[in-house]
Design a protein around this motif. Structure first.
Motif, short mmCIF file in Angstrom:
data_model
loop_
_atom_site.label_atom_id
_atom_site.label_comp_id
_atom_site.label_asym_id
_atom_site.label_seq_id
_atom_site.Cartn_x
_atom_site.Cartn_y
_atom_site.Cartn_z
N GLU A 6 0.74 -1.09 0.09
CA GLU A 6 0.07 0.08 -0.11
C GLU A 6 0.99 1.44 0.02
OE1 GLU A 6 -2.13 -3.07 2.96
OE2 GLU A 6 -0.06 -2.28 2.47
N GLY A 9 -0.83 7.03 1.88
CA GLY A 9 -1.41 7.25 3.15
C GLY A 9 -0.71 8.69 3.48
N TRP A 36 -10.38 -3.23 0.77
CA TRP A 36 -9.72 -2.38 1.79
C TRP A 36 -10.38 -2.44 3.07
CZ3 TRP A 36 -5.12 0.22 0.84
CH2 TRP A 36 -4.95 0.57 -0.37
N ARG A 38 -9.80 -1.24 7.57
CA ARG A 38 -8.69 -0.34 8.39
C ARG A 38 -9.13 -0.72 9.67
NH1 ARG A 38 -12.81 4.98 7.62
NH2 ARG A 38 -14.46 4.62 8.76
N ARG A 45 -10.44 -4.55 13.33
CA ARG A 45 -10.16 -4.28 11.98
C ARG A 45 -11.69 -4.28 11.33
NH1 ARG A 45 -5.44 -7.15 8.26
NH2 ARG A 45 -4.45 -6.32 10.14
N VAL A 48 -13.81 -1.45 4.73
CA VAL A 48 -14.03 -0.42 4.08
C VAL A 48 -14.80 -0.47 2.68
CG1 VAL A 48 -12.85 1.60 3.29
CG2 VAL A 48 -12.16 0.55 5.44
N ASP A 90 -11.87 8.61 10.33
CA ASP A 90 -11.33 7.82 9.21
C ASP A 90 -10.14 7.52 9.71
OD1 ASP A 90 -13.04 9.87 6.76
OD2 ASP A 90 -13.79 7.80 7.55
N TYR A 94 -4.85 1.54 7.05
CA TYR A 94 -5.69 0.94 5.92
C TYR A 94 -4.85 -0.09 5.61
CZ TYR A 94 -9.24 4.63 6.33
OH TYR A 94 -9.99 5.59 6.68
N TYR A 95 -5.35 -1.17 5.15
CA TYR A 95 -4.92 -2.58 4.76
C TYR A 95 -5.62 -2.79 3.46
CZ TYR A 95 -3.11 -3.11 9.35
OH TYR A 95 -2.21 -2.77 10.68
N CYS A 96 -4.81 -3.29 2.55
CA CYS A 96 -5.27 -3.66 1.12
C CYS A 96 -5.46 -5.33 1.48
CB CYS A 96 -4.31 -3.62 0.12
SG CYS A 96 -4.63 -4.27 -1.52
#
Length: 130
Positions: A6, A9, A36, A38, A45, A48, A90, A94-96
């Motif tokens: 990722e 950010g 995605w 977060r 977790r 999103v 927000d 953030y994770y893919c």
């Protein structure tokens, strides 16, 4: 080996925008759904957004609907998350994520579950100041 990386950010003021990218390597994900998630400090977790392997279907958490847009470029093996009208809530890492089953298809419920995904990136920090 398979890697999801990722980027994009950073720190932004409330109301601002960021675009996250997730570049995959080690295999193609052109026929795999991607998503995605977060995670904020002290919280679990959470889902999103997700996109089908063809890109024709997208899914969003209610908290981001209308503000975030997920997209993908299969020629680049990359998925994106455009985030507009950002709010302090927000703020998160953030994770893919990518599903490893070629041609996999599911409902919103399926795409929103972390267990659906076999590969994860290391995360990118998004901080929204008020």
């Amino acid at each position: 080996q398979v890697q999801l990386v990722e980027s994009g950010g950073g720190l932004v003021q409330a109301g601002g925008s960021l675009r996250l990218s997730c570049a995959a390597s080690g295999r193609t994900f052109s026929r795999n759904p991607m998503g995605w998630f977060r995670q904020a400090p002290g919280k679990e977790r959470e889902f999103v957004a997700a996109i089908s392997w063809g890109g024709g279907r997208t899914y969003y958490a209610e908290s981001v609907k209308g503000r975030f847009t997920i997209s993908r470029d299969n020629s680049k093996n990359t998925v994106y998350l455009q985030m507009n009208s950002l709010k302090p809530e927000d703020t998160a890492v953030y994770y893919c994520a990518a599903n490893g089953y070629t041609g996999y298809s599911a409902s919103y419920l399926g795409y929103s579950q972390p267990a659906t995904y076999d590969y994860w990136g290391q995360g990118t920090q998004v901080t929204v100041s008020s």
